[in-house]
Scaffold this motif. Structure first.
Motif, PDB file in Angstrom:
ATOM      1  N   PHE A  36       0.801  -1.210   0.000  1.00  0.00           N
ATOM      2  CA  PHE A  36       0.000   0.000   0.000  1.00  0.00           C
ATOM      3  C   PHE A  36       0.840   1.270   0.000  1.00  0.00           C
ATOM      4  N   ASN A  37       2.142   1.144  -0.180  1.00  0.00           N
ATOM      5  CA  ASN A  37       3.010   2.310  -0.275  1.00  0.00           C
ATOM      6  C   ASN A  37       3.081   2.752  -1.729  1.00  0.00           C
ATOM      7  N   GLY A  38       2.398   3.826  -2.046  1.00  0.00           N
ATOM      8  CA  GLY A  38       2.374   4.332  -3.404  1.00  0.00           C
ATOM      9  C   GLY A  38       0.948   4.578  -3.853  1.00  0.00           C
ATOM     10  N   PRO A  39       0.809   5.147  -5.020  1.00  0.00           N
ATOM     11  CA  PRO A  39      -0.536   5.479  -5.511  1.00  0.00           C
ATOM     12  C   PRO A  39      -1.339   4.223  -5.841  1.00  0.00           C
ATOM     13  N   LEU A  40      -2.646   4.344  -5.728  1.00  0.00           N
ATOM     14  CA  LEU A  40      -3.529   3.244  -6.089  1.00  0.00           C
ATOM     15  C   LEU A  40      -3.556   3.070  -7.601  1.00  0.00           C
ATOM     16  N   LEU A  41      -3.716   1.850  -8.030  1.00  0.00           N
ATOM     17  CA  LEU A  41      -3.906   1.598  -9.453  1.00  0.00           C
ATOM     18  C   LEU A  41      -5.219   2.237  -9.892  1.00  0.00           C
ATOM     19  N   LEU A  42      -5.309   2.633 -11.137  1.00  0.00           N
ATOM     20  CA  LEU A  42      -6.503   3.303 -11.645  1.00  0.00           C
ATOM     21  C   LEU A  42      -7.747   2.433 -11.485  1.00  0.00           C
ATOM     22  N   ASP A  43      -7.618   1.133 -11.725  1.00  0.00           N
ATOM     23  CA  ASP A  43      -8.762   0.231 -11.561  1.00  0.00           C
ATOM     24  C   ASP A  43      -9.252   0.211 -10.118  1.00  0.00           C
ATOM     25  N   VAL A  44      -8.321   0.194  -9.180  1.00  0.00           N
ATOM     26  CA  VAL A  44      -8.680   0.174  -7.760  1.00  0.00           C
ATOM     27  C   VAL A  44      -9.344   1.491  -7.380  1.00  0.00           C
ATOM     28  N   SER A  45      -8.771   2.592  -7.836  1.00  0.00           N
ATOM     29  CA  SER A  45      -9.349   3.911  -7.553  1.00  0.00           C
ATOM     30  C   SER A  45     -10.758   4.026  -8.120  1.00  0.00           C
ATOM     31  N   ASP A  46     -10.954   3.582  -9.344  1.00  0.00           N
ATOM     32  CA  ASP A  46     -12.287   3.622  -9.959  1.00  0.00           C
ATOM     33  C   ASP A  46     -13.281   2.763  -9.188  1.00  0.00           C
ATOM     34  N   ALA A  47     -12.840   1.599  -8.743  1.00  0.00           N
ATOM     35  CA  ALA A  47     -13.729   0.705  -7.990  1.00  0.00           C
ATOM     36  C   ALA A  47     -14.134   1.334  -6.661  1.00  0.00           C
ATOM     37  N   LEU A  48     -13.180   1.947  -5.951  1.00  0.00           N
ATOM     38  CA  LEU A  48     -13.503   2.599  -4.689  1.00  0.00           C
ATOM     39  C   LEU A  48     -14.430   3.784  -4.888  1.00  0.00           C
ATOM     40  N   ASN A  49     -14.182   4.570  -5.934  1.00  0.00           N
ATOM     41  CA  ASN A  49     -15.063   5.699  -6.231  1.00  0.00           C
ATOM     42  C   ASN A  49     -16.481   5.227  -6.520  1.00  0.00           C
ATOM     43  N   GLU A  50     -16.602   4.134  -7.229  1.00  0.00           N
ATOM     44  CA  GLU A  50     -17.921   3.593  -7.550  1.00  0.00           C
ATOM     45  C   GLU A  50     -18.611   3.023  -6.311  1.00  0.00           C
ATOM     46  N   MET A  51     -17.857   2.286  -5.501  1.00  0.00           N
ATOM     47  CA  MET A  51     -18.443   1.662  -4.307  1.00  0.00           C
ATOM     48  C   MET A  51     -18.958   2.695  -3.313  1.00  0.00           C
ATOM     49  N   PHE A  52     -18.229   3.792  -3.155  1.00  0.00           N
ATOM     50  CA  PHE A  52     -18.581   4.778  -2.147  1.00  0.00           C
ATOM     51  C   PHE A  52     -19.210   6.039  -2.742  1.00  0.00           C
ATOM     52  N   ASN A  53     -19.577   5.999  -4.018  1.00  0.00           N
ATOM     53  CA  ASN A  53     -20.226   7.130  -4.701  1.00  0.00           C
ATOM     54  C   ASN A  53     -19.438   8.427  -4.532  1.00  0.00           C
ATOM     55  N   LEU A  54     -18.124   8.355  -4.656  1.00  0.00           N
ATOM     56  CA  LEU A  54     -17.292   9.535  -4.455  1.00  0.00           C
ATOM     57  C   LEU A  54     -17.389  10.519  -5.610  1.00  0.00           C
ATOM     58  N   ASN A  55     -17.816  10.068  -6.778  1.00  0.00           N
ATOM     59  CA  ASN A  55     -17.949  10.959  -7.933  1.00  0.00           C
ATOM     60  C   ASN A  55     -19.371  11.452  -8.109  1.00  0.00           C
ATOM     61  N   ASP A  57     -22.473  13.732  -7.855  1.00  0.00           N
ATOM     62  CA  ASP A  57     -22.693  15.166  -7.662  1.00  0.00           C
ATOM     63  C   ASP A  57     -23.595  15.443  -6.463  1.00  0.00           C
ATOM     64  N   GLY A  58     -24.455  14.510  -6.102  1.00  0.00           N
ATOM     65  CA  GLY A  58     -25.358  14.695  -4.970  1.00  0.00           C
ATOM     66  C   GLY A  58     -24.732  14.351  -3.638  1.00  0.00           C
ATOM     67  N   ALA A  59     -23.470  13.909  -3.640  1.00  0.00           N
ATOM     68  CA  ALA A  59     -22.818  13.501  -2.397  1.00  0.00           C
ATOM     69  C   ALA A  59     -22.695  14.663  -1.419  1.00  0.00           C
ATOM     70  N   GLU A  60     -22.424  15.862  -1.920  1.00  0.00           N
ATOM     71  CA  GLU A  60     -22.292  17.014  -1.022  1.00  0.00           C
ATOM     72  C   GLU A  60     -23.616  17.321  -0.342  1.00  0.00           C
ATOM     73  N   ALA A  61     -24.729  17.208  -1.078  1.00  0.00           N
ATOM     74  CA  ALA A  61     -26.041  17.446  -0.477  1.00  0.00           C
ATOM     75  C   ALA A  61     -26.339  16.415   0.605  1.00  0.00           C
ATOM     76  N   ILE A  62     -25.959  15.166   0.351  1.00  0.00           N
ATOM     77  CA  ILE A  62     -26.158  14.113   1.354  1.00  0.00           C
ATOM     78  C   ILE A  62     -25.294  14.393   2.574  1.00  0.00           C
ATOM     79  N   ASP A  63     -24.040  14.780   2.361  1.00  0.00           N
ATOM     80  CA  ASP A  63     -23.155  15.104   3.481  1.00  0.00           C
ATOM     81  C   ASP A  63     -23.741  16.234   4.319  1.00  0.00           C
ATOM     82  N   ASN A  64     -24.234  17.274   3.667  1.00  0.00           N
ATOM     83  CA  ASN A  64     -24.812  18.407   4.396  1.00  0.00           C
ATOM     84  C   ASN A  64     -26.056  17.991   5.172  1.00  0.00           C
ATOM     85  N   ALA A  65     -26.874  17.107   4.602  1.00  0.00           N
ATOM     86  CA  ALA A  65     -28.060  16.622   5.307  1.00  0.00           C
ATOM     87  C   ALA A  65     -27.662  15.817   6.537  1.00  0.00           C
TER      88      ALA A  65
END
Length: 86
Positions: A36-55, A57-65
């Motif tokens: 885990f020392n170093g940047p994540l592979l693009l596939d791993v980063s994409d998978a994490l973004n998808e799993m946690f809805n990091l991309n 646009d409504g995430a900020e509204a949910i966070d504020n709620a």
């Protein structure tokens, strides 16, 4: 061998990081942590973004709620969130 060392050894065996050779458990743990020392592979980063809805646009509204629902301590949390966003 302590119960903790036995548990660590079993976990490392299950993860494929340790075999029955007389290698110290610390070496296997360092090898695992080193993955885990170093940047994540693009596939791993994409998978994490998808799993946690990091991309999402409504995430900020949910966070504020959610922040609005915590009640007491809200100001401190908003300061921490604002500081981390910078």
């Amino acid at each position: 061998m302590t119960q903790m060392q036995q548990a660590q050894r079993n976990l490392c065996r299950m993860l494929g990081l340790y075999n029955d050779e007389p290698e110290p458990i610390e070496a296997a743990l360092h090898e695992f942590i080193g993955m885990f020392n170093g940047p994540l592979l693009l596939d791993v980063s994409d998978a994490l973004n998808e799993m946690f809805n990091l991309n999402d646009d409504g995430a900020e509204a949910i966070d504020n709620a959610l922040i609005g629902m915590i009640g007491e301590g809200n100001d401190e949390l908003l300061e921490v969130v604002a500081h981390e966003a910078v």
